[in-house]
Write a protein that holds these residues in place. Structure first.
Motif, PDB file in Angstrom:
ATOM      1  N   ARG A 163       9.672  -1.026 -35.271  1.00 41.24           N
ATOM      2  CA  ARG A 163       9.806   0.399 -34.981  1.00 41.24           C
ATOM      3  C   ARG A 163       8.745   1.167 -35.751  1.00 41.24           C
ATOM      4  O   ARG A 163       8.642   1.041 -36.955  1.00 41.24           O
ATOM      5  N   LEU A 164       7.954   1.932 -35.054  1.00 41.82           N
ATOM      6  CA  LEU A 164       6.874   2.668 -35.686  1.00 41.82           C
ATOM      7  C   LEU A 164       6.689   3.993 -34.970  1.00 41.82           C
ATOM      8  O   LEU A 164       6.474   4.023 -33.752  1.00 41.82           O
ATOM      9  N   ALA A 165       6.786   5.108 -35.703  1.00 45.02           N
ATOM     10  CA  ALA A 165       6.617   6.429 -35.090  1.00 45.02           C
ATOM     11  C   ALA A 165       5.151   6.640 -34.726  1.00 45.02           C
ATOM     12  O   ALA A 165       4.244   6.128 -35.380  1.00 45.02           O
ATOM     13  N   GLY A 166       4.926   7.426 -33.674  1.00 40.84           N
ATOM     14  CA  GLY A 166       3.564   7.753 -33.277  1.00 40.84           C
ATOM     15  C   GLY A 166       2.771   6.555 -32.805  1.00 40.84           C
ATOM     16  O   GLY A 166       1.564   6.460 -33.029  1.00 40.84           O
ATOM     17  N   TYR A 167       3.437   5.621 -32.136  1.00 43.03           N
ATOM     18  CA  TYR A 167       2.822   4.367 -31.682  1.00 43.03           C
ATOM     19  C   TYR A 167       2.651   4.426 -30.167  1.00 43.03           C
ATOM     20  O   TYR A 167       3.609   4.360 -29.421  1.00 43.03           O
ATOM     21  N   ARG A 168       1.416   4.545 -29.721  1.00 44.45           N
ATOM     22  CA  ARG A 168       1.111   4.641 -28.292  1.00 44.45           C
ATOM     23  C   ARG A 168       0.874   3.232 -27.725  1.00 44.45           C
ATOM     24  O   ARG A 168       0.016   2.497 -28.212  1.00 44.45           O
ATOM     25  N   LYS A 169       1.626   2.868 -26.689  1.00 41.25           N
ATOM     26  CA  LYS A 169       1.505   1.534 -26.097  1.00 41.25           C
ATOM     27  C   LYS A 169       0.960   1.642 -24.678  1.00 41.25           C
ATOM     28  O   LYS A 169       1.532   2.336 -23.842  1.00 41.25           O
ATOM     29  N   LYS A 170      -0.145   0.927 -24.433  1.00 43.63           N
ATOM     30  CA  LYS A 170      -0.769   0.929 -23.118  1.00 43.63           C
ATOM     31  C   LYS A 170      -0.745  -0.480 -22.538  1.00 43.63           C
ATOM     32  O   LYS A 170      -0.537  -1.459 -23.255  1.00 43.63           O
ATOM     33  N   ASP A 171      -0.970  -0.600 -21.239  1.00 48.31           N
ATOM     34  CA  ASP A 171      -0.980  -1.910 -20.579  1.00 48.31           C
ATOM     35  C   ASP A 171      -2.167  -2.740 -21.051  1.00 48.31           C
ATOM     36  O   ASP A 171      -3.316  -2.311 -20.896  1.00 48.31           O
ATOM     37  N   ARG A 674       8.489   9.359 -22.991  1.00 48.61           N
ATOM     38  CA  ARG A 674       8.561  10.448 -23.965  1.00 48.61           C
ATOM     39  C   ARG A 674       8.023  10.012 -25.334  1.00 48.61           C
ATOM     40  O   ARG A 674       7.414  10.776 -26.062  1.00 48.61           O
ATOM     41  N   TRP A 675       8.226   8.716 -25.670  1.00 52.09           N
ATOM     42  CA  TRP A 675       7.772   8.205 -26.964  1.00 52.09           C
ATOM     43  C   TRP A 675       6.492   7.401 -26.838  1.00 52.09           C
ATOM     44  O   TRP A 675       6.243   6.483 -27.622  1.00 52.09           O
ATOM     45  N   TYR A 676       5.673   7.723 -25.812  1.00 52.54           N
ATOM     46  CA  TYR A 676       4.299   7.231 -25.670  1.00 52.54           C
ATOM     47  C   TYR A 676       4.201   5.745 -25.354  1.00 52.54           C
ATOM     48  O   TYR A 676       3.146   5.147 -25.523  1.00 52.54           O
ATOM     49  N   HIS A 677       5.297   5.159 -24.852  1.00 57.40           N
ATOM     50  CA  HIS A 677       5.253   3.760 -24.417  1.00 57.40           C
ATOM     51  C   HIS A 677       4.867   3.751 -22.939  1.00 57.40           C
ATOM     52  O   HIS A 677       5.713   3.690 -22.057  1.00 57.40           O
ATOM     53  N   GLU A 678       3.572   3.811 -22.677  1.00 56.83           N
ATOM     54  CA  GLU A 678       3.073   3.885 -21.316  1.00 56.83           C
ATOM     55  C   GLU A 678       2.927   2.503 -20.686  1.00 56.83           C
ATOM     56  O   GLU A 678       2.545   2.380 -19.531  1.00 56.83           O
ATOM     57  N   ILE A 679       3.204   1.466 -21.459  1.00 58.06           N
ATOM     58  CA  ILE A 679       3.063   0.100 -20.986  1.00 58.06           C
ATOM     59  C   ILE A 679       4.094  -0.206 -19.900  1.00 58.06           C
ATOM     60  O   ILE A 679       5.274   0.129 -20.028  1.00 58.06           O
ATOM     61  N   VAL A 680       3.631  -0.819 -18.826  1.00 55.74           N
ATOM     62  CA  VAL A 680       4.506  -1.202 -17.714  1.00 55.74           C
ATOM     63  C   VAL A 680       4.925  -2.656 -17.844  1.00 55.74           C
ATOM     64  O   VAL A 680       6.095  -3.004 -17.654  1.00 55.74           O
ATOM     65  N   TYR A 681       3.947  -3.519 -18.173  1.00 61.61           N
ATOM     66  CA  TYR A 681       4.228  -4.950 -18.248  1.00 61.61           C
ATOM     67  C   TYR A 681       3.401  -5.577 -19.367  1.00 61.61           C
ATOM     68  O   TYR A 681       2.235  -5.228 -19.528  1.00 61.61           O
ATOM     69  N   PRO A 682       3.967  -6.510 -20.155  1.00 64.99           N
ATOM     70  CA  PRO A 682       5.340  -7.007 -20.078  1.00 64.99           C
ATOM     71  C   PRO A 682       6.288  -6.171 -20.944  1.00 64.99           C
ATOM     72  O   PRO A 682       6.002  -5.899 -22.109  1.00 64.99           O
ATOM     73  N   THR A 683       7.399  -5.785 -20.358  1.00 66.30           N
ATOM     74  CA  THR A 683       8.453  -5.060 -21.068  1.00 66.30           C
ATOM     75  C   THR A 683       9.804  -5.584 -20.599  1.00 66.30           C
ATOM     76  O   THR A 683       9.890  -6.260 -19.567  1.00 66.30           O
ATOM     77  N   GLU A 684      10.846  -5.249 -21.344  1.00 72.61           N
ATOM     78  CA  GLU A 684      12.195  -5.657 -20.928  1.00 72.61           C
ATOM     79  C   GLU A 684      12.576  -5.012 -19.599  1.00 72.61           C
ATOM     80  O   GLU A 684      13.291  -5.608 -18.797  1.00 72.61           O
ATOM     81  N   ILE A 685      12.107  -3.796 -19.380  1.00 78.18           N
ATOM     82  CA  ILE A 685      12.413  -3.112 -18.112  1.00 78.18           C
ATOM     83  C   ILE A 685      11.820  -3.900 -16.957  1.00 78.18           C
ATOM     84  O   ILE A 685      12.498  -4.209 -15.968  1.00 78.18           O
ATOM     85  N   ALA A 686      10.525  -4.229 -17.054  1.00 75.34           N
ATOM     86  CA  ALA A 686       9.849  -4.960 -15.978  1.00 75.34           C
ATOM     87  C   ALA A 686      10.489  -6.331 -15.764  1.00 75.34           C
ATOM     88  O   ALA A 686      10.690  -6.769 -14.626  1.00 75.34           O
TER      89      ALA A 686
END
Length: 735
Positions: A163-171, A674-686
């Protein structure tokens, strides 16, 4: 400070210009595995005279780190994110980005690669070693850096412990071409993957157990696309037969079971002592119900690699499968335990200001509730909050899962009976010691071996120990070092439990809603197992001594054969886990009794949102999925909880409930955006959506999404998952 903030991008404003870069440089020597996320630092300047420059930074992963040009492009893209709407005077913003530094940790060479951009101006790239010295980058350094960055993006995409605040995740991988580049880098650096470390339950990273292989398998298994992985592993297997472990797993994932069996068969001829190859075979046999054969192989894996937690844990699982609970408990007690190490992360100086903007589309979507709930819904019974099980990590967490599985099979009372059959309990140990002292008093020169025999059990009755008697002193010293590590890990666990009052037998679950008084359900409290500080019971060379659980035929022993003479001392960490389980079961039993009572009285049963979430976690730990589902749904009726939604998404996907799975995915996607997790894959959602798509087909999922009448911005976010499925041809994309 908000006057010069970036739009839709998190920022931390420095007190002193460049302090974040200095902190990262100072921390380089502390990184042991994959390293921290990338750090992007920019300096902003104001055209007005007398206004000081400002330094800000944010964390990011998924940016292409294959060259200085790609990293410079990310820094340049930030110039278009300056928020003109936030200027203090008029429409023009006097602030601009003067320069930036992008830092990306190379986990292979343990250096920090940096690209410095001056706007306008040139680009400078170099790497910094642990001493803070600069060096010129090479093609090899860039490839290592690129692969390190991709692996972090994959493995940190939804790591609950990171867990890290201000962490932007991209594909990290957005096209078939970028996937091919990833595979080429993996093939080049594959046999150096052990340098990256491994999962916390693995003591020694190997060619097939490390963060590189974990990242590759996660990337392809989450979309059930094993074809590219098979092609890769087939080439690598020619260099090392142990790679057959990964190849066989990929074949099984691709429903090519005959090829998987042939691969294991051929590679075990070349590497017969490989526990990873044996474990693939064990799991395959378990899936087919062939537990007797699986047991023999699991025992052999322990004999080949007794120093690894995984081998003992796998054998414990097989014993539970076949219902040999005494040997399951003995084997679990023999697991080598390792101290849990936190993920690589550096500490930053406290920022002067934190800017965590909410994207306009997210704010206006109306889909996600604010995390800010009433103080009432955030409250929880202290007994729920202080349950020790959630604090378990690494091998202790895995061992606890095995213990709860065992308890789920036979129940708490029978588990305690089994425990007392195989372990020396404190009361009988004291009695035996008293007899021993009395016997010693009758002899002028007592034998020193008698005390050891009484404490450790009758060693002469176990022929498997004879094989260790001739070991050289160097080996014994090596093993004693492992014992010290186990003791440290056990002490750490014990310290974590010190704050929990396990002796409190009062009514801890008093109802705050003035409901009728309920009597605490009876649950036998576990007696303490014996402990002798003068005896190192499970000195490492005696791990195989638990091989009354490794007897040749694997048949369940008659209970009458267990006596004090061949009982064993229970490890301190396992004794503590019994107390952890007791606390979990006590709270769970009271909860279910209370629910039954209220329903019988036709009274409303109330808990806060946070309490429902904690009860859902508790039920899930104890393998009660239906009760966990009920608790999580109750939680969401009262507050938003990302944890509750992700657990329900897993359950809905497992059931094939398209509508509910999509609703959970929508809630989580907007929350992550909202928390800058723009990553689509791989994620638990995907991963969970891919499960449903395999069963129901992509067209049905698209139609259900359309029927939900979501705002266009939210539909656009959700369509990214479907675009990935079509682009990479995930199973189910064609119907």
């Amino acid at each position: 400070m908000a006057a010069h903030a970036l739009k839709d991008i998190p920022e931390f404003v420095e007190n002193k210009l460049g302090e974040s870069i200095v902190a990262r440089t100072d921390a380089l020597g502390t990184f042991r595995e994959l390293g921290p996320p990338d750090l992007c630092h920019i300096i902003k300047t104001n055209a007005k005279p007398g206004v000081s420059e400002a330094g800000t930074y944010h964390y990011v992963s998924g940016v292409d780190a294959s060259s200085s040009a790609t990293l410079a492009a990310y820094l340049n893209s930030l110039t278009y994110s300056m928020d003109e709407n936030q200027s203090w005077f008029g429409k023009s913003n006097a602030w601009r980005i003067r320069s930036g530094i992008y830092c990306c940790f190379n986990a292979f060479s343990r250096v920090d690669v940096r690209v410095e951009v001056k706007i306008p101006g040139g680009v400078e790239c170099y790497f910094v070693d642990v001493r803070g010295e600069r060096h010129e980058t090479t093609a090899g350094i860039w490839q290592e850096t690129y692969l390190s960055a991709v692996l972090r993006a994959i493995l940190y995409s939804d790591d609950s412990y990171y867990r890290l605040a201000g962490y932007r995740k991209k594909d990290p991988i957005t096209s078939l071409q970028s996937e091919q580049k990833f595979l080429e880098a993996v093939e080049t650096l594959f046999f150096r993957g052990w340098q990256l470390g491994s999962k916390p339950e693995i003591q020694t990273a190997t060619v097939v157990h490390n963060h590189l292989t974990s990242g590759v398998m996660k990337y392809f298994s989450d979309s059930f696309r094993f074809g590219p992985a098979i092609a890769l592993f087939e080439r690598l297997q020619k260099k090392d037969p142990e790679v057959g472990t990964l190849l066989a797993e990929a074949y099984i994932g691709e429903n090519e079971e005959i090829k998987a069996v042939n691969t294991i068969f051929e590679d075990l001829k070349l590497a017969p002592m490989s526990y990873s190859l044996l474990h693939v075979q064990v799991d395959f046999l378990r899936s087919k119900g062939e537990y007797d054969m699986a047991l023999k192989l699991a025992k052999f894996a322990v004999n080949t690699t007794p120093s690894e937690f995984l081998t003992w844990a796998k054998l414990t699982d097989v014993y539970i499968d076949i219902g040999d609970y005494q040997n399951a408990l003995l084997t679990l007690n023999s697991c080598p335990m390792f101290t849990y190490s936190e993920r690589d992360m550096h500490r930053m100086p406290a920022p002067a200001y934190t800017h965590l903007p909410v994207k306009t589309d997210v704010a206006n979507s109306g889909v996600i509730e604010e995390e800010m709930t009433t103080s009432r819904e955030s409250e929880a019974d202290p007994n729920l909050l202080r349950l020790p099980a959630p604090a378990l990590h690494g091998t202790f967490s895995k061992a606890y899962a095995l213990l709860t599985r065992l308890a789920g099979r036979i129940g708490w009372d029978d588990l305690l009976k089994t425990r007392s059959m195989v372990f020396v309990m404190e009361e009988e140990y004291r009695q035996q010691k008293a007899k021993e002292e009395e016997r010693k008093g009758s002899f002028s020169q007592p034998s020193g071996n008698e005390a050891m025999t009484a404490a450790n059990g009758n060693k002469d009755s176990d022929p498997s120990e004879d094989q260790h008697e001739g070991q050289p002193d160097e080996q014994l010293n090596e093993k004693s070092a492992d014992v010290e590590q186990e003791d440290l890990a056990a002490d750490e666990l014990a310290e974590n439990l010190d704050e929990v009052d396990l002796n409190d037998e009062t009514e801890k679950n008093e109802n705050t809603d003035n409901s009728p008084h309920l009597k605490q359900p009876s649950l036998e409290r576990p007696r303490q197992a014996a402990e002798d500080p003068n005896v190192s019971f499970i000195c490492f060379l005696c791990l195989l001594c638990a091989s009354q659980s490794l007897d040749g035929d694997g048949e369940k022993k008659d209970e009458s054969s267990f006596s004090f003479g061949n009982k064993r001392l229970c490890e301190r960490w396992l004794d503590n886990l019994f107390m952890v389980l007791y606390e979990d079961l006590r709270i769970y039993t009271f909860w279910r009794t209370e629910v039954t009572h209220y329903r019988a009285q036709q009274l409303p049963y109330r808990k806060t949102g946070t309490e429902w979430e904690l009860l859902g976690d508790l039920a899930l730990r104890l393998w009660h999925e239906s009760e966990a589902k009920e608790a999580y749904e109750q939680c969401l009726d009262q507050k938003f909880s990302a944890k509750a939604w992700i657990r329900l998404l897993e359950m809905y996907a497992k059931q094939g409930n398209v509508e509910r799975a999509l609703l959970a995915a929508v809630k989580l996607t907007v929350y992550h955006e909202r928390w800058y997790h723009e990553i689509v894959y791989p994620t638990e959602i995907a991963w969970n959506l891919n499960k449903v798509i395999r069963k129901e087909g992509l067209s049905k999922m698209q139609n259900v999404l359309t029927s939900m009448n979501l705002p266009e911005s939210v539909q656009k976010l959700m369509r990214r998952y479907f675009d990935y499925v079509e682009l990479f041809k995930v199973e189910g994309y064609e119907f």
